[in-house]
Scaffold this motif. Sequence first.
Motif, PDB file in Angstrom:
ATOM      1  N   THR A 298      48.413  31.324  28.862  1.00 14.42           N
ATOM      2  CA  THR A 298      49.065  30.528  29.908  1.00 14.42           C
ATOM      3  C   THR A 298      50.222  29.746  29.315  1.00 14.42           C
ATOM      4  OG1 THR A 298      48.677  28.920  31.694  1.00 14.42           O
ATOM      5  CG2 THR A 298      47.532  28.545  29.612  1.00 14.42           C
TER       6      THR A 298
ATOM      7  N   VAL B  95      43.476  36.468  42.373  1.00 17.20           N
ATOM      8  CA  VAL B  95      42.155  35.946  41.986  1.00 17.20           C
ATOM      9  C   VAL B  95      41.055  36.732  42.688  1.00 17.20           C
ATOM     10  CG1 VAL B  95      40.630  33.939  42.101  1.00 17.20           C
ATOM     11  CG2 VAL B  95      43.028  33.649  41.439  1.00 17.20           C
TER      12      VAL B  95
ATOM     13  N   LEU C 126      37.027  33.688  35.981  1.00 18.57           N
ATOM     14  CA  LEU C 126      38.238  34.155  35.312  1.00 18.57           C
ATOM     15  C   LEU C 126      38.255  33.751  33.850  1.00 18.57           C
ATOM     16  CD1 LEU C 126      41.099  33.294  37.862  1.00 18.57           C
ATOM     17  CD2 LEU C 126      39.781  35.400  37.656  1.00 18.57           C
TER      18      LEU C 126
ATOM     19  N   ALA D  41      45.239  36.811  33.191  1.00 19.62           N
ATOM     20  CA  ALA D  41      43.792  36.623  33.317  1.00 19.62           C
ATOM     21  C   ALA D  41      43.075  37.957  33.448  1.00 19.62           C
ATOM     22  CB  ALA D  41      43.477  35.745  34.519  1.00 19.62           C
TER      23      ALA D  41
ATOM     24  N   LEU E 175      47.200  29.715  37.958  1.00 17.69           N
ATOM     25  CA  LEU E 175      45.799  30.120  37.873  1.00 17.69           C
ATOM     26  C   LEU E 175      44.972  28.956  37.336  1.00 17.69           C
ATOM     27  CD1 LEU E 175      46.145  33.708  36.376  1.00 17.69           C
ATOM     28  CD2 LEU E 175      45.429  33.133  38.699  1.00 17.69           C
ATOM     29  N   LYS E 176      43.892  28.657  38.004  1.00 16.76           N
ATOM     30  CA  LYS E 176      43.040  27.549  37.597  1.00 16.76           C
ATOM     31  C   LYS E 176      41.846  28.077  36.795  1.00 16.76           C
ATOM     32  CE  LYS E 176      45.533  24.729  40.085  1.00 16.76           C
ATOM     33  NZ  LYS E 176      46.558  23.912  39.424  1.00 16.76           N
TER      34      LYS E 176
ATOM     35  N   THR F 205      49.035  34.722  44.497  1.00 20.97           N
ATOM     36  CA  THR F 205      48.080  34.202  43.519  1.00 20.97           C
ATOM     37  C   THR F 205      46.656  34.259  44.055  1.00 20.97           C
ATOM     38  OG1 THR F 205      49.688  32.747  42.443  1.00 20.97           O
ATOM     39  CG2 THR F 205      47.370  32.139  42.232  1.00 20.97           C
ATOM     40  N   ASP F 206      46.460  33.851  45.307  1.00 26.12           N
ATOM     41  CA  ASP F 206      45.116  33.868  45.899  1.00 26.12           C
ATOM     42  C   ASP F 206      44.553  35.291  45.921  1.00 26.12           C
ATOM     43  OD1 ASP F 206      45.356  31.169  46.276  1.00 26.12           O
ATOM     44  OD2 ASP F 206      45.882  31.311  48.404  1.00 26.12           O
TER      45      ASP F 206
ATOM     46  N   LEU G  36      41.197  33.186  31.135  1.00 23.10           N
ATOM     47  CA  LEU G  36      42.640  33.121  30.926  1.00 23.10           C
ATOM     48  C   LEU G  36      42.963  33.582  29.508  1.00 23.10           C
ATOM     49  CD1 LEU G  36      43.594  29.766  32.701  1.00 23.10           C
ATOM     50  CD2 LEU G  36      44.096  32.080  33.462  1.00 23.10           C
TER      51      LEU G  36
END
Length: 310
Positions: A164, A137, A159, A276, A153-154, A133-134, A161
Amino acid sequence: MNSPLHPKALRYLAAVAQLGSVQAAAREVSISASAIDRQILMLEEDMGVPLFERLPRGMRLTAAGELLLALSQRWKTDLNRTLSDVKQLQGVSQGQLRLAAMDSHVNGFLPGFIHRVAQEHPGIVLEVDVVSTDEAVRCLTEGAVDLAIAFNLKPQRELHLVWTADLPLGCVAATGHALAASRQVTFKEVAAWPLAVQSHALAIRRYLERRHSWLLQEARPPLVTNSLQLVKSLVKSGSHVALTSELDAGPEILEGSVRFIPLSDKNAQPQTIGVAISASRSIPRIGRIVADLLAGHVEAYLASVRRAGR
């Protein structure tokens, strides 16, 4: 990509960085080693710094060389987008898109999605990078990929989205396991069995340590691994159970070899899965179409897994 719009000096630098020597890069791009060496020397003269360390067994990028390699990758990505946009102006659904996805997607929904893109948009070439995930991004914000599907994902400025969905946390166990007959289980009940736990490389482990560290101490997991496939193999054998999502265990739930048992604990927060795109970089129109297609495909896949689980 061998395009006059992509500076050859950057192409040659990327080839040497990837293959580790001028000679190997020359064979790869079908040009003389002296021509590649001359381009790199000219780059180093223009920059005023060495771009490679010349080692007895090859060449390794310096910090300055890493910056030039990143520039080459951004140039290639932006060029792909521009060429895709040109095709769109011509009314042709063609182009190259790079997608960042997770390891757990490889034997789940991803093959079906790739087949669907090939059928509905045969002019699109997909490049799929399997990352964390990191890394997803980072790749999006740096422009190394056009879209990403990743866990947890924040929302952030860089980003956008597209879609989700929540992924409730649960226990997966072989269909013949004692826990498989339960409608729900608690963390305490899961901790009583040999637990296969993902390593820090995976988001689920970081969540468990942050919210339920007592579980890892009490269960004393006999296995810790960064391989979800290994976790699922052990679960299927009946020797271990695991804490994960329906999406991670989708193929095994569909084939009937494991069951997903929801957790009854109120503090068991769901993970999320999201599609995203970059909020700061333009994406070809066909890229947004494919992002929407991916979101719909994963949503339908999740629904089929949940029907099979019931």
